[in-house]
Design a protein around this motif. Sequence first.
Motif, PDB file in Angstrom:
ATOM      1  N   MET A  34      -3.295 -16.651   4.237  1.00 15.39           N
ATOM      2  CA  MET A  34      -4.026 -16.514   2.976  1.00 15.39           C
ATOM      3  C   MET A  34      -5.477 -16.114   3.217  1.00 15.39           C
ATOM      4  N   MET A  35      -6.088 -16.649   4.288  1.00 10.50           N
ATOM      5  CA  MET A  35      -7.455 -16.275   4.609  1.00 10.50           C
ATOM      6  C   MET A  35      -7.542 -14.780   4.926  1.00 10.50           C
ATOM      7  N   GLN A  36      -6.511 -14.257   5.557  1.00 12.29           N
ATOM      8  CA  GLN A  36      -6.481 -12.821   5.867  1.00 12.29           C
ATOM      9  C   GLN A  36      -6.585 -12.007   4.587  1.00 12.29           C
ATOM     10  N   THR A  37      -5.836 -12.414   3.570  1.00  9.31           N
ATOM     11  CA  THR A  37      -5.886 -11.718   2.285  1.00  9.31           C
ATOM     12  C   THR A  37      -7.250 -11.876   1.628  1.00  9.31           C
ATOM     13  N   ALA A  38      -7.786 -13.094   1.671  1.00  5.29           N
ATOM     14  CA  ALA A  38      -9.075 -13.367   1.024  1.00  5.29           C
ATOM     15  C   ALA A  38     -10.205 -12.573   1.674  1.00  5.29           C
ATOM     16  N   GLU A  39     -10.231 -12.545   3.003  1.00  4.47           N
ATOM     17  CA  GLU A  39     -11.311 -11.847   3.713  1.00  4.47           C
ATOM     18  C   GLU A  39     -11.235 -10.334   3.484  1.00  4.47           C
ATOM     19  N   SER A  40     -10.018  -9.807   3.380  1.00  2.00           N
ATOM     20  CA  SER A  40      -9.871  -8.362   3.201  1.00  2.00           C
ATOM     21  C   SER A  40     -10.175  -7.923   1.770  1.00  2.00           C
ATOM     22  N   ARG A  41     -10.293  -8.890   0.841  1.00  3.61           N
ATOM     23  CA  ARG A  41     -10.585  -8.556  -0.558  1.00  3.61           C
ATOM     24  C   ARG A  41     -11.924  -9.140  -0.985  1.00  3.61           C
ATOM     25  N   HIS A  76     -14.347 -10.196   9.709  1.00  4.60           N
ATOM     26  CA  HIS A  76     -13.653 -11.481   9.588  1.00  4.60           C
ATOM     27  C   HIS A  76     -12.173 -11.271   9.275  1.00  4.60           C
ATOM     28  N   ALA A  77     -11.892 -10.285   8.410  1.00  8.87           N
ATOM     29  CA  ALA A  77     -10.492 -10.009   8.065  1.00  8.87           C
ATOM     30  C   ALA A  77      -9.692  -9.639   9.310  1.00  8.87           C
ATOM     31  N   GLU A  78     -10.320  -8.848  10.201  1.00  8.28           N
ATOM     32  CA  GLU A  78      -9.610  -8.448  11.424  1.00  8.28           C
ATOM     33  C   GLU A  78      -9.454  -9.619  12.386  1.00  8.28           C
ATOM     34  N   VAL A  79     -10.470 -10.481  12.460  1.00  3.82           N
ATOM     35  CA  VAL A  79     -10.364 -11.667  13.325  1.00  3.82           C
ATOM     36  C   VAL A  79      -9.232 -12.571  12.831  1.00  3.82           C
ATOM     37  N   VAL A  80      -9.215 -12.812  11.520  1.00  7.30           N
ATOM     38  CA  VAL A  80      -8.179 -13.666  10.954  1.00  7.30           C
ATOM     39  C   VAL A  80      -6.808 -13.016  11.114  1.00  7.30           C
ATOM     40  N   ARG A  81      -6.755 -11.683  10.987  1.00 10.62           N
ATOM     41  CA  ARG A  81      -5.486 -10.982  11.175  1.00 10.62           C
ATOM     42  C   ARG A  81      -4.935 -11.243  12.583  1.00 10.62           C
ATOM     43  N   GLY A  82      -5.855 -11.202  13.579  1.00  9.28           N
ATOM     44  CA  GLY A  82      -5.429 -11.454  14.948  1.00  9.28           C
ATOM     45  C   GLY A  82      -4.968 -12.886  15.146  1.00  9.28           C
ATOM     46  N   LEU A  83      -5.702 -13.848  14.578  1.00 11.38           N
ATOM     47  CA  LEU A  83      -5.300 -15.247  14.694  1.00 11.38           C
ATOM     48  C   LEU A  83      -3.984 -15.507  13.970  1.00 11.38           C
ATOM     49  N   ALA A  84      -3.826 -14.892  12.797  1.00 10.67           N
ATOM     50  CA  ALA A  84      -2.578 -15.074  12.047  1.00 10.67           C
ATOM     51  C   ALA A  84      -1.398 -14.480  12.804  1.00 10.67           C
ATOM     52  N   ALA A  85      -1.635 -13.345  13.480  1.00  9.65           N
ATOM     53  CA  ALA A  85      -0.554 -12.736  14.263  1.00  9.65           C
ATOM     54  C   ALA A  85      -0.121 -13.668  15.392  1.00  9.65           C
ATOM     55  N   ARG A  86      -1.092 -14.345  16.013  1.00  5.83           N
ATOM     56  CA  ARG A  86      -0.740 -15.325  17.047  1.00  5.83           C
ATOM     57  C   ARG A  86       0.137 -16.423  16.462  1.00  5.83           C
TER      58      ARG A  86
END
Length: 385
Positions: A116-123, A143-153
């Motif tokens: 959800m943070m990935q979506t929030a940061e990208s918007r 931040h969106a890209e950092v969270v995307r990487g953490l979410a992928a992990r």
Amino acid sequence: MTAGSEERNNVMQQESDSQLSDDQPANPPTPKQIRRWQQYLANERAEAAVYRELARNREGEEKEILLAMAKAEERHEQYWRTMLGDDLGFPRAPSFSTRIMGFLAKRFGTVFTLAMMQTAESRSPYADDADATEQMTADEAIHAEVVRGLAARGREKMSGNFRAAVFGANDGLVSNFALVLGVMGAGGIDSNIILLTGISGMLAGALSMGAGEYISVKSQNELLEASHPHLATSTVVPQLDVDANELALVYRARGMSVAEAKEQADKVFAQIEQSKSVDAEMLAGANAAEDETLSSPWMVAASSFLCFGAGALLPVLPFFFDLPQMIAGVIATALVGIALMVTGAITGILSGKPPFLRAIRQLVVGMLAAGVTYALGMLFGVAVG
């Protein structure tokens, strides 16, 4: 003029100097701006708390990254504090989505929250707000890209069985609901027959899913076993002719280059010189393809059976209670609709997409499939009648 107002005007003047063509001083903020800034402040404070909460349950590099993200949100928080100055006011509640992320962080851990943070940061709204600095806008994009990487992990660590459970339950929901509605559409059929049809569809589908998964996983395991080095080979390697070095052909057949194959074979022979034996791991080779974990076909089959069965049971439940057929059908539709939206929201969260839109998409697709089946049932009933 108070110290807070002077500091805010200095900040706004700096932004104005960098973004406007003239040197006019910034105007005092409007009430609408003040409310927006107060909301930004509340959201930044809450998001920093979310990152700290996530970091509390992590270790090592992920913990450091999450704490660094919290620090970045605190910098943004301080910016809005400065901009508000004497208009700071009482603390506002963060937005609903931010509160949901805080709830998930405390109750369900990293994967759902980061998705959800990935979506929030990208918007982030900063890109369209002249009151936010360009650096803050860039921060949010990064931040969106950092969270995307953490979410992928997190998604990689999440067991595939969970995803299979969600999709299996969804398959059971849609297929059996369509079956029940199709029989209802034919008209003139007793509710007990509909119930029997639903139970039969549930068992048939669950057994089919379980059997299919068992065969699939069993075949995959057999394929992997056929590709692994045979353990008995390690007992004959010490008898090989070192000069002929036919062992190198094994590694070349597994995809190594000539040089890599010779190097690995030399390592094996060196181990034989030292211990007069060779273990299977050394024989496999450091550059060989990594072994995949073999799943239990019985466990996967049982999981598929239960998940599909759980989903398929839902549209049948109202018919157990001797309700009028139409009322039972309406209740079944409502139950399935809610379940479809829940599974759609879950898949949306896990994929980093807006959960509400994915919930609506899942609902529409499921209901369309059931509606087509109901229409076909009506046509069949008319034709037979």
